[in-house]
Scaffold this motif. Structure first.
Motif, short mmCIF file in Angstrom:
data_model
loop_
_atom_site.label_atom_id
_atom_site.label_comp_id
_atom_site.label_asym_id
_atom_site.label_seq_id
_atom_site.Cartn_x
_atom_site.Cartn_y
_atom_site.Cartn_z
N MET A 65 36.60 41.99 89.09
CA MET A 65 37.05 41.56 87.77
C MET A 65 36.50 40.16 87.48
SD MET A 65 40.95 40.68 86.50
CE MET A 65 41.54 41.83 87.72
N PRO A 66 35.71 39.98 86.45
CA PRO A 66 35.16 38.65 86.15
C PRO A 66 36.16 37.76 85.42
CG PRO A 66 34.40 40.19 84.52
CD PRO A 66 35.23 40.99 85.49
N HIS A 67 35.87 36.46 85.41
CA HIS A 67 36.61 35.54 84.54
C HIS A 67 35.81 35.40 83.25
CE1 HIS A 67 38.49 31.33 83.72
NE2 HIS A 67 39.06 32.28 83.02
N GLN A 68 36.29 36.03 82.21
CA GLN A 68 35.55 36.17 80.95
C GLN A 68 35.69 34.93 80.07
OE1 GLN A 68 37.09 40.74 81.34
NE2 GLN A 68 37.64 39.59 79.51
N THR A 69 34.62 34.62 79.33
CA THR A 69 34.63 33.45 78.46
C THR A 69 34.04 33.73 77.08
OG1 THR A 69 32.55 32.74 79.47
CG2 THR A 69 34.59 31.80 80.38
N HIS A 70 34.02 35.00 76.68
CA HIS A 70 33.53 35.38 75.34
C HIS A 70 32.05 35.05 75.15
CE1 HIS A 70 37.51 36.46 73.74
NE2 HIS A 70 37.95 35.48 74.49
N GLU A 71 31.29 35.13 76.25
CA GLU A 71 29.84 34.96 76.15
C GLU A 71 29.16 36.32 76.39
OE1 GLU A 71 28.30 32.38 75.09
OE2 GLU A 71 30.09 31.13 74.91
N CYS A 115 40.82 42.45 72.24
CA CYS A 115 39.36 42.58 72.26
C CYS A 115 38.99 44.02 72.62
CB CYS A 115 38.76 41.61 73.28
SG CYS A 115 38.95 39.87 72.83
N ILE A 116 37.73 44.36 72.49
CA ILE A 116 37.28 45.73 72.67
C ILE A 116 36.65 45.92 74.05
CG2 ILE A 116 35.89 47.60 71.71
CD1 ILE A 116 38.12 46.47 69.85
N PRO A 117 37.25 46.79 74.89
CA PRO A 117 36.62 47.12 76.17
C PRO A 117 35.73 48.35 76.01
CG PRO A 117 39.00 47.61 76.18
CD PRO A 117 38.57 47.38 74.76
N ILE A 118 34.56 48.31 76.64
CA ILE A 118 33.61 49.41 76.55
C ILE A 118 33.18 49.82 77.95
CG2 ILE A 118 31.37 50.17 75.65
CD1 ILE A 118 31.64 47.85 73.58
N ILE A 119 33.18 51.12 78.21
CA ILE A 119 32.66 51.67 79.46
C ILE A 119 31.39 52.46 79.14
CG2 ILE A 119 33.08 53.31 81.34
CD1 ILE A 119 34.70 50.81 81.66
N ALA A 130 30.95 47.92 82.52
CA ALA A 130 32.23 47.58 81.90
C ALA A 130 32.00 46.32 81.08
CB ALA A 130 33.30 47.36 82.95
N ILE A 131 32.35 46.38 79.79
CA ILE A 131 31.98 45.33 78.84
C ILE A 131 33.21 44.82 78.10
CG2 ILE A 131 30.57 44.79 76.81
CD1 ILE A 131 28.90 47.36 77.65
N HIS A 132 33.32 43.49 77.99
CA HIS A 132 34.37 42.86 77.19
C HIS A 132 33.74 42.36 75.90
CE1 HIS A 132 36.17 38.75 76.19
NE2 HIS A 132 37.08 39.61 75.79
N ALA A 133 34.14 42.96 74.78
CA ALA A 133 33.55 42.59 73.48
C ALA A 133 34.65 42.08 72.55
CB ALA A 133 32.84 43.79 72.86
N GLY A 134 34.91 40.77 72.63
CA GLY A 134 35.71 40.13 71.60
C GLY A 134 34.84 39.92 70.36
N TRP A 135 35.36 39.23 69.36
CA TRP A 135 34.54 39.11 68.16
C TRP A 135 33.29 38.28 68.42
CZ3 TRP A 135 32.97 34.77 65.65
CH2 TRP A 135 33.73 33.60 65.77
N ARG A 136 33.41 37.25 69.27
CA ARG A 136 32.24 36.42 69.57
C ARG A 136 31.19 37.21 70.34
NH1 ARG A 136 36.71 33.19 69.92
NH2 ARG A 136 36.68 31.24 68.74
N GLY A 137 31.65 37.97 71.35
CA GLY A 137 30.71 38.79 72.12
C GLY A 137 30.09 39.89 71.27
N ILE A 142 26.88 41.79 72.90
CA ILE A 142 26.97 41.91 74.35
C ILE A 142 26.76 43.34 74.82
CG2 ILE A 142 29.51 42.10 74.30
CD1 ILE A 142 29.49 40.66 77.04
N ALA A 143 27.19 44.33 74.03
CA ALA A 143 27.01 45.73 74.44
C ALA A 143 25.53 46.06 74.57
CB ALA A 143 27.69 46.67 73.45
N GLN A 144 24.74 45.59 73.63
CA GLN A 144 23.31 45.84 73.69
C GLN A 144 22.66 45.08 74.85
OE1 GLN A 144 21.79 45.01 69.74
NE2 GLN A 144 22.46 46.99 68.97
N ASN A 145 23.18 43.90 75.15
CA ASN A 145 22.68 43.14 76.29
C ASN A 145 22.96 43.89 77.59
OD1 ASN A 145 21.53 41.02 77.73
ND2 ASN A 145 23.45 39.88 77.85
N ALA A 146 24.14 44.46 77.71
CA ALA A 146 24.48 45.22 78.91
C ALA A 146 23.57 46.44 79.07
CB ALA A 146 25.95 45.66 78.86
N ILE A 147 23.28 47.11 77.97
CA ILE A 147 22.39 48.27 78.03
C ILE A 147 20.99 47.83 78.47
CG2 ILE A 147 21.24 50.03 76.63
CD1 ILE A 147 23.86 50.13 74.96
#
Length: 257
Positions: A65-71, A115-119, A130-137, A142-147
């Motif tokens: 589990m990461p420590h998320q910072t909306h980046e 926030c929006i979690p994406i698997i 596993a992706i954490h997408a708040g409004w900033r992300g 961020i989803a496209q970056n993960a892909i």
């Protein structure tokens, strides 16, 4: 045992979001919270974490589990990370908002409370994200970056990816200021589709991320959205807007058998 909302992604894949029931945390953290970064009692967090890992059949060290910072930092989880000392591992996972892996027996996941979690699951290469997408992300895609990171690490073909957009806040309840609306508009989102004006602007974060996934190459039929609003159902899922920032977090994770 914890209560889970589970998702069908394929054989040997266990994807889920935790719910609030059946844990040891109290107050606004009640009852099931495994996030150590939101102010909960560390003993309760540890008890809940052990309970989840027992259900998953993994050692607690195999839950990442990461420590998320909306980046938009994406970290690949391999055997090297799993073998790191705890303090070093925490440093490596600091400021990370998405994880990818192809290691069996490891649960990667993100924490959310509106926030929006994406698997994501790549069946061809047996890899997950596993992706954490708040409004900033979301604005920073961020989803496209993960892909993109999955393509580099695993040769993932986005057209074969399966995705889950897990519980998060709905358009009806995600009221934002003009500066947030402008951030989405400046990032070239289709505002006519993803925004609606009530007394203030409201943004549809789940739809924003669904459109991102499709833009990256995912087929619409391979994207499953729960359409569960955490704000409306805060008795079942944590919502920071309803419970306050000092409250528990949903953990949305995925494990490859």
């Amino acid at each position: 045992m914890p209560k889970l909302l589970e998702y069908a992604l394929g054989d040997g894949i266990h994807a889920f979001s935790t719910m609030r029931a059946d844990g040891t945390s109290q107050g606004a953290y009640a009852h099931f919270n495994i996030n150590p970064y939101c102010g909960d009692n560390p003993e309760h967090v540890a008890q809940n974490l052990n309970s989840l890992c027992h259900m998953l059949g993994i050692a607690p060290t195999n839950l990442v589990m990461p420590h998320q910072t909306h980046e938009t930092t994406v970290r690949q989880v391999g055997n090297e990370l799993l073998s790191m000392p705890k303090e070093v591992r925490q440093m490596v996972l600091e400021g990370v908002d998405a994880l990818i892996t192809n290691v069996p027996g490891v649960c990667i996941g993100v924490s959310t409370a509106d926030c929006i979690p994406i698997i994501l699951y790549d069946a061809e290469h047996r890899a997950t994200a596993a992706i954490h997408a708040g409004w900033r992300g979301t604005v920073k895609r961020i989803a496209q970056n993960a892909i993109a990171q999955m393509r580099t690490a695993f040769a993932t073909n986005p057209q074969t990816l399966r995705a889950v957009i897990a519980p998060g806040i709905s358009l009806q309840n995600f009221e934002v200021g003009d500066e947030v609306y402008e951030a989405f508009a400046n990032a070239a989102f289709p505002m006519g589709e993803i925004a609606k004006r009530y007394e203030k602007w409201h943004i549809n974060l789940p739809l924003c991320n669904q459109l991102q996934l499709q833009e990256a190459g995912l087929k619409a039929e391979n994207i499953y959205a729960t359409d569960i609003c955490t704000y409306d159902r805060c008795n079942e899922f944590f919502s920071a807007r309803r419970l306050g920032i000092n409250s528990g977090r949903i953990f949305t994770g995925v494990t490859i058998s």
